[in-house]
Design a protein around this motif. Structure first.
Motif, mmCIF file in Angstrom:
data_model
loop_
_atom_site.group_PDB
_atom_site.id
_atom_site.type_symbol
_atom_site.label_atom_id
_atom_site.label_comp_id
_atom_site.label_asym_id
_atom_site.label_seq_id
_atom_site.Cartn_x
_atom_site.Cartn_y
_atom_site.Cartn_z
ATOM 1 N N ILE A 85 0.881 -1.211 0.026
ATOM 2 C CA ILE A 85 0.016 -0.044 0.290
ATOM 3 C C ILE A 85 0.901 1.125 -0.037
ATOM 4 O O ILE A 85 0.642 2.195 -0.885
ATOM 5 N N GLY A 86 1.877 1.317 0.813
ATOM 6 C CA GLY A 86 2.791 2.314 1.037
ATOM 7 C C GLY A 86 3.329 2.644 -0.504
ATOM 8 O O GLY A 86 3.664 3.732 -0.949
ATOM 9 N N HIS A 87 3.763 1.468 -1.306
ATOM 10 C CA HIS A 87 4.567 1.799 -2.462
ATOM 11 C C HIS A 87 3.307 2.324 -3.636
ATOM 12 O O HIS A 87 3.636 3.262 -4.309
ATOM 13 N N THR A 88 2.198 1.878 -3.456
ATOM 14 C CA THR A 88 1.134 2.341 -4.418
ATOM 15 C C THR A 88 0.646 3.537 -4.418
ATOM 16 O O THR A 88 0.507 4.179 -5.174
ATOM 17 N N VAL A 89 0.751 4.045 -3.138
ATOM 18 C CA VAL A 89 0.341 5.430 -2.687
ATOM 19 C C VAL A 89 1.552 6.370 -3.203
ATOM 20 O O VAL A 89 1.436 7.648 -3.873
ATOM 21 N N ALA A 90 2.819 5.907 -3.161
ATOM 22 C CA ALA A 90 3.931 6.944 -3.623
ATOM 23 C C ALA A 90 4.237 6.657 -5.134
ATOM 24 O O ALA A 90 5.062 7.697 -5.542
#
Length: 50
Positions: free
Chosen positions: A20-25
């Motif tokens: 999720i952190g990657h998807t947001v960034a």
């Protein structure tokens, strides 16, 4: 029945947070384009949930 997390479930949770952190960034993920890193992270998350 205990609600305490096991090592397996914690690993799955950690992998999900990273995904999720990657998807947001990630710019590619935000525009719904194919992102090879997201594909690898999703695979790692699925494997960690097993």
């Amino acid at each position: 029945m205990s609600l305490k997390k096991t090592a397996w479930s914690q690993r799955g949770d950690d992998a999900y947070v990273v995904l999720i952190g990657h998807t947001v960034a990630c710019a590619l993920c935000r525009v719904k384009a194919s992102c090879p890193r997201a594909a690898r992270l999703a695979k790692a998350w699925r494997e960690a949930r097993r």
